[in-house]
Design a protein around this motif. Structure first.
Motif, PDB file in Angstrom:
ATOM      1  N   PRO A   1       0.788  -1.233   0.000  1.00 44.13           N
ATOM      2  CA  PRO A   1       0.000   0.000   0.000  1.00 44.13           C
ATOM      3  C   PRO A   1       0.819   1.283   0.000  1.00 44.13           C
ATOM      4  CG  PRO A   1      -0.065  -1.016   2.169  1.00 44.13           C
ATOM      5  CD  PRO A   1       0.626  -1.984   1.266  1.00 44.13           C
ATOM      6  N   VAL A   2       2.010   1.239   0.577  1.00 47.17           N
ATOM      7  CA  VAL A   2       2.824   2.450   0.747  1.00 47.17           C
ATOM      8  C   VAL A   2       4.302   2.066   0.730  1.00 47.17           C
ATOM      9  CG1 VAL A   2       3.476   4.317   2.331  1.00 47.17           C
ATOM     10  CG2 VAL A   2       1.078   3.632   2.168  1.00 47.17           C
ATOM     11  N   GLY A   3       5.119   2.912   0.130  1.00 48.77           N
ATOM     12  CA  GLY A   3       6.543   2.829   0.416  1.00 48.77           C
ATOM     13  C   GLY A   3       7.482   2.527  -0.723  1.00 48.77           C
ATOM     14  N   SER A   4       8.670   3.139  -0.635  1.00 48.62           N
ATOM     15  CA  SER A   4       9.809   2.863  -1.496  1.00 48.62           C
ATOM     16  C   SER A   4      11.057   2.847  -0.620  1.00 48.62           C
ATOM     17  CB  SER A   4       9.950   3.928  -2.580  1.00 48.62           C
ATOM     18  OG  SER A   4       8.916   3.850  -3.536  1.00 48.62           O
ATOM     19  N   VAL A   5      12.092   2.185  -1.118  1.00 49.38           N
ATOM     20  CA  VAL A   5      13.354   2.112  -0.381  1.00 49.38           C
ATOM     21  C   VAL A   5      14.466   2.653  -1.265  1.00 49.38           C
ATOM     22  CG1 VAL A   5      15.044   0.588   0.727  1.00 49.38           C
ATOM     23  CG2 VAL A   5      12.592   0.145   1.001  1.00 49.38           C
ATOM     24  N   LEU A   6      15.252   3.586  -0.726  1.00 48.68           N
ATOM     25  CA  LEU A   6      16.435   4.088  -1.413  1.00 48.68           C
ATOM     26  C   LEU A   6      17.628   3.239  -0.988  1.00 48.68           C
ATOM     27  CD1 LEU A   6      17.921   6.170  -3.175  1.00 48.68           C
ATOM     28  CD2 LEU A   6      18.165   7.592  -1.112  1.00 48.68           C
ATOM     29  N   LEU A   7      18.369   2.750  -1.969  1.00 49.63           N
ATOM     30  CA  LEU A   7      19.551   1.939  -1.719  1.00 49.63           C
ATOM     31  C   LEU A   7      20.800   2.703  -2.132  1.00 49.63           C
ATOM     32  CD1 LEU A   7      18.242  -1.421  -3.257  1.00 49.63           C
ATOM     33  CD2 LEU A   7      18.079  -0.662  -0.875  1.00 49.63           C
ATOM     34  N   GLY A   8      21.875   2.496  -1.400  1.00 48.57           N
ATOM     35  CA  GLY A   8      23.130   3.158  -1.738  1.00 48.57           C
ATOM     36  C   GLY A   8      24.230   2.723  -0.796  1.00 48.57           C
ATOM     37  N   SER A   9      25.328   3.449  -0.811  1.00 44.89           N
ATOM     38  CA  SER A   9      26.423   3.171   0.110  1.00 44.89           C
ATOM     39  C   SER A   9      26.015   3.571   1.527  1.00 44.89           C
ATOM     40  CB  SER A   9      27.669   3.958  -0.299  1.00 44.89           C
ATOM     41  OG  SER A   9      27.452   5.345  -0.112  1.00 44.89           O
ATOM     42  N   GLY A  10      26.761   3.096   2.506  1.00 43.05           N
ATOM     43  CA  GLY A  10      26.479   3.481   3.878  1.00 43.05           C
ATOM     44  C   GLY A  10      26.553   4.988   4.067  1.00 43.05           C
ATOM     45  N   GLU A  11      27.531   5.622   3.419  1.00 46.89           N
ATOM     46  CA  GLU A  11      27.689   7.072   3.524  1.00 46.89           C
ATOM     47  C   GLU A  11      26.501   7.801   2.895  1.00 46.89           C
ATOM     48  OE1 GLU A  11      30.857  10.569   2.110  1.00 46.89           O
ATOM     49  OE2 GLU A  11      31.247   8.447   1.679  1.00 46.89           O
ATOM     50  N   THR A  12      26.073   7.326   1.717  1.00 47.63           N
ATOM     51  CA  THR A  12      24.936   7.958   1.041  1.00 47.63           C
ATOM     52  C   THR A  12      23.679   7.851   1.886  1.00 47.63           C
ATOM     53  OG1 THR A  12      25.813   7.602  -1.189  1.00 47.63           O
ATOM     54  CG2 THR A  12      23.430   7.841  -0.984  1.00 47.63           C
ATOM     55  N   ILE A  13      23.421   6.674   2.438  1.00 47.20           N
ATOM     56  CA  ILE A  13      22.191   6.471   3.211  1.00 47.20           C
ATOM     57  C   ILE A  13      22.245   7.232   4.528  1.00 47.20           C
ATOM     58  CG2 ILE A  13      20.717   4.754   4.327  1.00 47.20           C
ATOM     59  CD1 ILE A  13      20.591   4.894   1.211  1.00 47.20           C
ATOM     60  N   HIS A  14      23.432   7.401   5.097  1.00 44.19           N
ATOM     61  CA  HIS A  14      23.564   8.230   6.299  1.00 44.19           C
ATOM     62  C   HIS A  14      23.131   9.668   5.982  1.00 44.19           C
ATOM     63  CE1 HIS A  14      25.174   9.683  10.117  1.00 44.19           C
ATOM     64  NE2 HIS A  14      25.777  10.656   9.435  1.00 44.19           N
ATOM     65  N   GLN A  15      23.594  10.190   4.858  1.00 42.16           N
ATOM     66  CA  GLN A  15      23.197  11.529   4.438  1.00 42.16           C
ATOM     67  C   GLN A  15      21.709  11.567   4.093  1.00 42.16           C
ATOM     68  OE1 GLN A  15      25.195  12.885   0.894  1.00 42.16           O
ATOM     69  NE2 GLN A  15      24.282  14.924   0.956  1.00 42.16           N
ATOM     70  N   ALA A  16      21.247  10.515   3.412  1.00 38.85           N
ATOM     71  CA  ALA A  16      19.845  10.454   2.984  1.00 38.85           C
ATOM     72  C   ALA A  16      18.900  10.446   4.181  1.00 38.85           C
ATOM     73  CB  ALA A  16      19.617   9.212   2.129  1.00 38.85           C
ATOM     74  N   ARG A  17      19.295   9.813   5.256  1.00 39.55           N
ATOM     75  CA  ARG A  17      18.435   9.744   6.439  1.00 39.55           C
ATOM     76  C   ARG A  17      18.185  11.137   7.017  1.00 39.55           C
ATOM     77  NH1 ARG A  17      16.875   5.297   9.074  1.00 39.55           N
ATOM     78  NH2 ARG A  17      18.383   4.046   7.896  1.00 39.55           N
TER      79      ARG A  17
END
Length: 346
Positions: A207-223
Motif C-alpha cells: 500500500p505504501v513505500g519505497s526504499v532508497l539503496l546506496g552506500s552506507g555514507e549515502t544512506i547516512h546523508q539520505a536519512r
C-alpha cells in the motif's frame, strides 16, 4: 452493479489477505530512533538483494528519488535524464525546488538512454555551464510503455559516468517488472548505481513505500535529508511488513501482468478507434487514437463500460495491469473493447 476493471495504474492495488495479516502481526518500534525491527529488516532485505550497502524506507518513490538527487548534486549542478523521466515530469519540479539543480533533457527511444545520447550532453568545465553531476535512468520507463533496460545496456552508461565523474541513479519504480522481463539478477545492479529507488506500491502491491539503496555514507546523508523532508516515520513497520510480504510473494507473479498486458495490446491493435499500440514489454499498454477520436472521448466510452484507464496525452491512453485485475477480468475487458463503438469527435 457492474464491477469496475481498473487499468488506471498499478498503484490502485489493495493488500491481499496474506499481506494484511503480515502487517497486523509486524514487530514495530519508533523508526526515527532506529528501533523498528521490521523497517530495518526490509532495508536489509532489499540492500542485500541488490548487493548494496544500506537502505532507507520512505513513504514514496518521489521522496526516494528526490533524496537521491539531493545527495548526488549541489546547487548549480545539472541532472541528465530523458525528457519523459518521472523525476522531471511527475515530481512537482522537485529537482529545482529541493536541489537547485538544472536538468538536461534527452530524447531516448521510448525513454531508453545510451552512452551515445548522454556523452555529448556532459558539460565541460566552463563558468558558463552548470556542472554535469548526475545521470538518472528509469526502469521501467512509464511513458515509454513499460520499456526496460537490460544490464547489458546499463553497463556502458555506468562506465561513461565513471570516466566523467558523474553519479548514476536508478528510478526503479517498476524494477521488478524489468527483472522478470529480462531475467537479469537484482544482485548485479549494485555495482552500476550510486543510488537505486525501489518502489513497493506498484506491481508488488504494497500500500505504501519505497526504499532508497546506496552506500552506507549515502544512506547516512539520505536519512538526514528524509528527516528534513518530513519523511521520518514512527511505527512504520506495519507498512514495511507489507513490503517484505510483497518481496516474498509477489515478484514471480508479475509475469502474469505482462501476459495480460500483451493480450490487451493484441485486442487494441484490431479495433477501429486505435491507430497504433506501443510495443508491450511489461505491464503497461499505451495506445494512440485513430483519426477522428480523442483520448478524452474514448476514455469516457470505456468508463461507460466499466473500464477505467488514464490519458497520457490528447490522443493516447494507457492501460496498466496488476494483481487486482484477474484473468477473467482481462477476458471481459477484451470482449468489451472489441464491441466498443466510441463516437467520433468530428
Amino acid at each position: 452493479m457492474q464491477k469496475k476493471i481498473d487499468f488506471r495504474s498499478d498503484t490502485v492495488t489493495l493488500p491481499t489477505e496474506g499481506m494484511i495479516n503480515a502487517m497486523m502481526t509486524a514487530r514495530v518500534g519508533d523508526d526515527v530512533y532506529g528501533e523498528d525491527e521490521t523497517v530495518t529488516e526490509l532495508e536489509h532485505k532489499l540492500s542485500g538483494l541488490f548487493n548494496m550497502e544500506a537502505g532507507l524506507f520512505c513513504p514514496s518513490g518521489t521522496m526516494t528519488n528526490q533524496i537521491a538527487i539531493k545527495c548526488f548534486t549541489r546547487p548549480m549542478d545539472e541532472v541528465i535524464c530523458d525528457q519523459t523521466a518521472h523525476v522531471y515530469r511527475y515530481e512537482g519540479g522537485g529537482i529545482a525546488f529541493h536541489s537547485s539543480a538544472s536538468v538536461r533533457l534527452l530524447n531516448g527511444p521510448r525513454g531508453i538512454l545510451s552512452p551515445g545520447l548522454i556523452a555529448p550532453e556532459i558539460n565541460e568545465d566552463n563558468i558558463h555551464y552548470p556542472n554535469s553531476s548526475l545521470v538518472v535512468l528509469e526502469n521501467t520507463v512509464n511513458k515509454g510503455g513499460g520499456a526496460c533496460y537490460t544490464l547489458e545496456q546499463i553497463e556502458p552508461i555506468h562506465a561513461l559516468c565513471k570516466r566523467n565523474g558523474l553519479k548514476l541513479h536508478l528510478d526503479g519504480a517498476r524494477i521488478f517488472n524489468a527483472l522478470v522481463k529480462t531475467g537479469d539478477s537484482a544482485g548485479n545492479y549494485g555495482q552500476y548505481f550510486d543510488g537505486i529507488s525501489v518502489c513497493l506500491s506498484k506491481g508488488l502491491g504494497a500500500p505504501v513505500g519505497s526504499v532508497l539503496l546506496g552506500s552506507g555514507e549515502t544512506i547516512h546523508q539520505a536519512r538526514k535529508i528524509r528527516k528534513a523532508f518530513g519523511g521520518g516515520m514512527r511505527q512504520a513497520g506495519f507498512l514495511a511488513a507489507a513490503g517484505i510480504y510483497a518481496l516474498d510473494h509477489h515478484i514471480t507473479r508479475l509475469s502474469e501482468d505482462h501476459f495480460h498486458a500483451q493480450l490487451l495490446a493484441d485486442a487494441l491493435a484490431n479495433v477501429s478507434f486505435v491507430s497504433e499500440v506501443m510495443p508491450v514489454e511489461t505491464n503497461i499498454v499505451i495506445f494512440k487514437m485513430a483519426e477522428g477520436y480523442t483520448a478524452g472521448s474514448v476514455l469516457k466510452s470505456l468508463a461507460g463500460q466499466g473500464i477505467l484507464c488514464g490519458a497520457t496525452g490528447p490522443d493516447t491512453l494507457r492501460f496498466v495491469t496488476h494483481l487486482n485485475v484477474s484473468a477473467d477480468q482481462i477476458t471481459q475487458a477484451i470482449e468489451l473493447i472489441t464491441r466498443l463503438k466510441p463516437v467520433k469527435d468530428y
